[in-house]
Design a protein around this motif. Structure first.
Motif, PDB file in Angstrom:
ATOM      1  N   SER A 278       0.814  -1.217   0.000  1.00 47.20           N
ATOM      2  CA  SER A 278       0.000   0.000   0.000  1.00 47.20           C
ATOM      3  C   SER A 278       0.850   1.270   0.000  1.00 47.20           C
ATOM      4  O   SER A 278       0.488   2.260  -0.655  1.00 47.20           O
ATOM      5  CB  SER A 278      -0.961   0.002   1.188  1.00 47.20           C
ATOM      6  N   ARG A 279       1.978   1.266   0.710  1.00 49.56           N
ATOM      7  CA  ARG A 279       2.814   2.466   0.737  1.00 49.56           C
ATOM      8  C   ARG A 279       3.361   2.773  -0.646  1.00 49.56           C
ATOM      9  O   ARG A 279       3.297   3.924  -1.113  1.00 49.56           O
ATOM     10  CB  ARG A 279       3.974   2.293   1.731  1.00 49.56           C
ATOM     11  N   GLU A 280       3.874   1.758  -1.330  1.00 50.64           N
ATOM     12  CA  GLU A 280       4.414   1.966  -2.672  1.00 50.64           C
ATOM     13  C   GLU A 280       3.314   2.377  -3.648  1.00 50.64           C
ATOM     14  O   GLU A 280       3.531   3.219  -4.523  1.00 50.64           O
ATOM     15  CB  GLU A 280       5.117   0.700  -3.159  1.00 50.64           C
ATOM     16  N   PHE A 281       2.141   1.786  -3.489  1.00 50.12           N
ATOM     17  CA  PHE A 281       1.012   2.148  -4.352  1.00 50.12           C
ATOM     18  C   PHE A 281       0.608   3.598  -4.135  1.00 50.12           C
ATOM     19  O   PHE A 281       0.400   4.355  -5.096  1.00 50.12           O
ATOM     20  CB  PHE A 281      -0.158   1.202  -4.076  1.00 50.12           C
ATOM     21  N   MET A 282       0.501   4.004  -2.875  1.00 49.64           N
ATOM     22  CA  MET A 282       0.133   5.389  -2.582  1.00 49.64           C
ATOM     23  C   MET A 282       1.160   6.362  -3.125  1.00 49.64           C
ATOM     24  O   MET A 282       0.823   7.422  -3.668  1.00 49.64           O
ATOM     25  CB  MET A 282      -0.022   5.581  -1.068  1.00 49.64           C
ATOM     26  N   GLU A 283       2.427   6.021  -3.006  1.00 51.54           N
ATOM     27  CA  GLU A 283       3.484   6.882  -3.555  1.00 51.54           C
ATOM     28  C   GLU A 283       3.363   6.992  -5.069  1.00 51.54           C
ATOM     29  O   GLU A 283       3.560   8.066  -5.650  1.00 51.54           O
ATOM     30  CB  GLU A 283       4.867   6.342  -3.179  1.00 51.54           C
ATOM     31  N   HIS A 284       3.039   5.866  -5.700  1.00 50.66           N
ATOM     32  CA  HIS A 284       2.916   5.842  -7.159  1.00 50.66           C
ATOM     33  C   HIS A 284       1.769   6.734  -7.640  1.00 50.66           C
ATOM     34  O   HIS A 284       1.933   7.525  -8.581  1.00 50.66           O
ATOM     35  CB  HIS A 284       2.691   4.396  -7.622  1.00 50.66           C
ATOM     36  N   ILE A 285       0.623   6.643  -6.982  1.00 53.71           N
ATOM     37  CA  ILE A 285      -0.502   7.450  -7.440  1.00 53.71           C
ATOM     38  C   ILE A 285      -0.313   8.924  -7.073  1.00 53.71           C
ATOM     39  O   ILE A 285      -0.706   9.815  -7.832  1.00 53.71           O
ATOM     40  CB  ILE A 285      -1.871   6.897  -6.967  1.00 53.71           C
ATOM     41  N   ARG A 286       0.314   9.188  -5.934  1.00 55.04           N
ATOM     42  CA  ARG A 286       0.576  10.583  -5.563  1.00 55.04           C
ATOM     43  C   ARG A 286       1.489  11.252  -6.596  1.00 55.04           C
ATOM     44  O   ARG A 286       1.309  12.411  -6.945  1.00 55.04           O
ATOM     45  CB  ARG A 286       1.213  10.675  -4.173  1.00 55.04           C
ATOM     46  N   ALA A 287       2.478  10.495  -7.076  1.00 56.11           N
ATOM     47  CA  ALA A 287       3.421  11.038  -8.031  1.00 56.11           C
ATOM     48  C   ALA A 287       2.764  11.340  -9.382  1.00 56.11           C
ATOM     49  O   ALA A 287       3.333  12.091 -10.189  1.00 56.11           O
ATOM     50  CB  ALA A 287       4.586  10.073  -8.240  1.00 56.11           C
ATOM     51  N   ASN A 288       1.579  10.766  -9.615  1.00 50.88           N
ATOM     52  CA  ASN A 288       0.898  10.947 -10.902  1.00 50.88           C
ATOM     53  C   ASN A 288      -0.489  11.550 -10.731  1.00 50.88           C
ATOM     54  O   ASN A 288      -1.379  11.322 -11.549  1.00 50.88           O
ATOM     55  CB  ASN A 288       0.808   9.589 -11.626  1.00 50.88           C
ATOM     56  N   ASP A 289      -0.658  12.347  -9.685  1.00 49.87           N
ATOM     57  CA  ASP A 289      -1.962  12.910  -9.352  1.00 49.87           C
ATOM     58  C   ASP A 289      -2.348  14.134 -10.185  1.00 49.87           C
ATOM     59  O   ASP A 289      -3.484  14.577 -10.104  1.00 49.87           O
ATOM     60  CB  ASP A 289      -1.992  13.304  -7.878  1.00 49.87           C
ATOM     61  N   CYS A 290      -1.419  14.670 -10.963  1.00 47.40           N
ATOM     62  CA  CYS A 290      -1.708  15.914 -11.674  1.00 47.40           C
ATOM     63  C   CYS A 290      -2.777  15.676 -12.763  1.00 47.40           C
ATOM     64  O   CYS A 290      -2.937  14.580 -13.245  1.00 47.40           O
ATOM     65  CB  CYS A 290      -0.457  16.466 -12.307  1.00 47.40           C
TER      66      CYS A 290
END
Length: 260
Positions: free
Chosen positions: A248-260
């Motif tokens: 979940s941590r890696e997933f959250m980081e991944h989506i945060r990095a592409n939230d624009c």
């Protein structure tokens, strides 16, 4: 218990939270409860959408077979129904293949893609075993055995030994519809992105358990090696079903990095 009337079916879905949408896609026989451990944290920051694919859960469909394109079209129609133009998408197992096809056909609708326990084509051994156990249920065996036998391929020896030592039963799904699951297997057997996966252009994260015998890690590597810029997470001592807290941590980081 909302339903969406789309594509000639009544699709059962669940949504929770607000913010940028995140679509979670189940695998074979899965329903909206599959990602329940992940949803509380995720829905505190995002609008989380899960659903039952045709052939499983509470979704009602004609029961006259399923094509792989049906799954992709259903996801698109549900997003349209919910007024979701662009979303983060995570798929597990069969859901990861639906997500691959969606990313190839509708890249403009995705912010990011996460593939968990993914494959470019269904492994022959898994197809042989899964079609066989579903056929047994169609001939009169208790459908719960579909879940029990699938568990045997999805979890590790340590998982079963730990449950045995603690006297804890291994949960299996009840009230499965073998006719619906046979239709799902028909679509699953169609999937093949070996020649097209290299065309996925959405920012992608690939997650796989290194002890997966249902879909060997080399099949996850086949995908991640061919998607440009794909991030990779490999988890030791984990099988086909991966607890969401392990990634979940890696997933959250991944989506945060592409939230624009």
């Amino acid at each position: 218990m909302p339903f969406a009337n789309i594509n000639g079916i009544e699709m059962h879905y669940h949504e929770e939270g607000e913010g940028n949408p995140v679509v979670l896609i189940n695998g074979f026989s899965g329903d909206t409860s599959f990602f329940k451990q992940m949803i509380p944290e995720l829905s505190s920051k995002y609008r989380v959408i899960t659903f039952d694919n045709r052939g499983a859960g509470l979704t009602r469909y004609p029961g006259n077979g399923i094509m792989k394109q049906d799954f992709v079209d259903d996801v698109l129609a549900l997003m349209d129904h919910l007024h979701v133009f662009k979303a983060h998408m995570l798929g597990w197992s069969m859901g990861a293949h639906i997500a691959q096809e969606f990313a190839l056909q509708h890249p403009e609708r995705l912010k990011s893609l996460t593939l968990v326990s993914a494959y470019p084509y269904r492994p022959a051994r898994s197809s042989y075993f899964m079609n066989g156990i579903v056929d047994c249920a169609l001939k009169g065996a208790d459908p719960e055995y579909i879940s029990m036998m699938t568990n045997a391929f999805c979890f590790t020896e340590n998982f079963f030994a730990d449950h045995e030592a603690k006297g804890r039963p291994v949960r299996s799904l009840k009230n499965l519809d073998p006719h619906g699951l046979k239709d799902q297997m028909g679509a699953l057997d169609e999937f093949d992105t070996r020649e097209t996966v290299c065309n996925i252009s959405v920012p992608t994260l690939s997650i796989h358990g290194l002890s997966d015998i249902m879909v060997e890690p080399k099949l996850g590597d086949y995908i991640s090696d061919r998607i440009p810029g794909c991030k990779v997470m490999r988890i030791p001592d984990v099988g086909h079903i991966i607890r969401t807290d392990l990634y979940s941590r890696e997933f959250m980081e991944h989506i945060r990095a592409n939230d624009c």
